[in-house]
Write an enzyme that holds these catalytic residues in place. Structure first.
Site, PDB file in Angstrom:
ATOM      1  N   HIS A 134       2.035   4.280  -3.070  1.00 58.45           N
ATOM      2  CA  HIS A 134       1.998   5.945  -2.847  1.00 58.45           C
ATOM      3  C   HIS A 134       3.462   6.414  -3.226  1.00 58.45           C
ATOM      4  CE1 HIS A 134      -1.914   6.390  -0.973  1.00 58.45           C
ATOM      5  NE2 HIS A 134      -1.519   5.616   0.140  1.00 58.45           N
ATOM      6  N   HIS A 171       0.851  -1.090   0.038  1.00 56.80           N
ATOM      7  CA  HIS A 171      -0.008  -0.029   0.050  1.00 56.80           C
ATOM      8  C   HIS A 171       0.883   1.362  -0.039  1.00 56.80           C
ATOM      9  CE1 HIS A 171      -3.775   2.197   1.497  1.00 56.80           C
ATOM     10  NE2 HIS A 171      -2.926   3.199   1.788  1.00 56.80           N
ATOM     11  N   GLU A 172       1.706   1.239   0.922  1.00 51.14           N
ATOM     12  CA  GLU A 172       2.602   2.466   1.065  1.00 51.14           C
ATOM     13  C   GLU A 172       3.580   2.588  -0.333  1.00 51.14           C
ATOM     14  OE1 GLU A 172       2.153   4.613   3.265  1.00 51.14           O
ATOM     15  OE2 GLU A 172       0.677   3.511   4.196  1.00 51.14           O
TER      16      GLU A 172
END
Length: 371
Positions: free
Chosen positions: A62, A58-59
């Site tokens: 980003h 998820h990170e």
């Protein structure tokens, strides 16, 4: 990973233990009884590790999209309440903000769907009961993560999406931040209230956990709101108004022993630019030099212990000071080397920013600008 530093806070151990004990001691055992104990613990351990990898994915998403949109990434840290990708600057346009914020929940949603499909494919195999249970749990938690992060409130990804939309509609990133952070504080207090209700209703652990998340959301949203007001206050102020011009420099060939004993360096500041024939090499701090063992200080140069110039913000004197603030906050040195071409023009510290904001807050200049 992908050229991005990844750190793990000690509190991640709490997440791992909670998942491990919760699944091995309850979830998996209740759904698939009469299995050897080691199977429950093994399945729970693997599930916890895969979940942490899901947070990392998820990170990472980003960070990768941020880099593609011209935003530098400092590092990624996994910790108690999930993950955090630290960006060195802000998105330049609402579209870039939308892409950076939206990719995280999208990745979590895709992972949830993939885990659900895998669980469905294996459901027909009786011997794969624990595996199916683990995949189903990972599917549910990733979808829940995607939905929660999509809530339109800062500091969640949904808050960034809300900020991008309001920015696009109004043309004001500061107004957009105010809307997103206000929504974040409202959401935080709702979570705290629900958490306290659950505690009173007997669900103590779930209630405390939800209240902690709510308090975290309130704290971060409030901090982001303060930073937005700071950027508004500093709008129109150039870096040159805050910098200390022509700072004392240290030749790169100076030994750590000489650096620490020379009064020019020891008693004036805590960090100094390192130069070599006029070229800026980096920034050396007294703390970094002090960490060198005494037996090695006479043979170790400051160039070997400095923070390289590539790891320090390097604005131009005419750059907006407001744009430098998040870079200083994200940088470990909390300093910037101001360059004019290749020449060192000055240095800016967090204290310099505080001095400027204090002057603006107390001056008629700031009061007239806010009327």
């Amino acid at each position: 990973m992908a050229g991005i530093r990844v750190g793990v806070h000690w509190s991640v151990l709490v997440i791992f233990v909670v998942i491990l004990v919760g699944l091995a001691g309850g979830g998996f055992r209740d759904a698939h009884p009469d299995r050897p104990a080691w199977q429950y613990w093994l399945a729970s351990g693997v599930t916890a590790v895969v979940f942490l990898l899901s947070l990392l994915a998820h990170e990472i998403s980003h960070a990768l999209v941020a880099r593609r949109n011209g935003v530098s990434v400092d590092d990624i840290t996994l910790w108690l309440l999930g993950g955090l990708a630290r960006l060195k600057s802000e998105a330049a346009t609402p579209g870039a903000e939308l892409r950076i914020a939206g990719v995280g929940p999208l990745v979590s949603l895709v992972l949830g769907v993939l885990f659900a499909l895998a669980a469905g494919l294996l459901a027909g195999f009786t011997e794969a009961g624990l595996v199916v249970g683990a995949l189903a749990w990972l599917a549910g938690i990733n979808i829940l993560l995607a939905v929660f992060n999509a809530l339109p409130a800062a500091p969640l990804d949904g808050g960034r999406l809300l900020r991008a939309i309001v920015w696009w509609k109004t043309g004001s990133p500061l107004r957009a931040t105010a809307v997103a952070t206000t929504a974040g504080r409202v959401l935080g207090w709702v979570l705290v209230a629900v958490g306290l209700y659950l505690v009173l209703a007997g669900a103590v652990f779930s209630g405390i956990w939800l209240a902690v998340i709510g308090w975290f959301v309130i704290a971060v949203a409030t901090a982001e709101g303060g930073q937005a007001r700071l950027r508004e206050m500093l709008s129109g102020i150039p870096v040159s108004d805050a910098m200390t011009p022509d700072p004392v420099t240290v030749p790169g060939t100076t030994t750590v022993s000489e650096f620490l004993t020379d009064p020019r360096y020891r008693y004036r500041h805590s960090a100094f630019p390192v130069v070599d024939d006029g070229d800026v090499l980096g920034l050396v701090t007294l703390k970094g030099a002090d960490n060198v063992p005494e037996t090695e200080r006479a043979t170790t140069t400051v160039e070997r212990v400095m923070v390289p110039v590539g790891d320090v913000p390097t604005p131009h004197p005419d750059d907006p000071l407001a744009r430098l603030v998040p870079e200083l906050q994200a940088n470990s040195t909390h300093r910037a080397l101001v360059l004019e071409g290749k020449r060192l023009a000055g240095i800016v510290t967090s204290s310099d920013i505080s001095r400027v904001t204090s002057w603006l807050s107390s001056s008629s200049v700031w009061r007239s600008r806010t009327l």
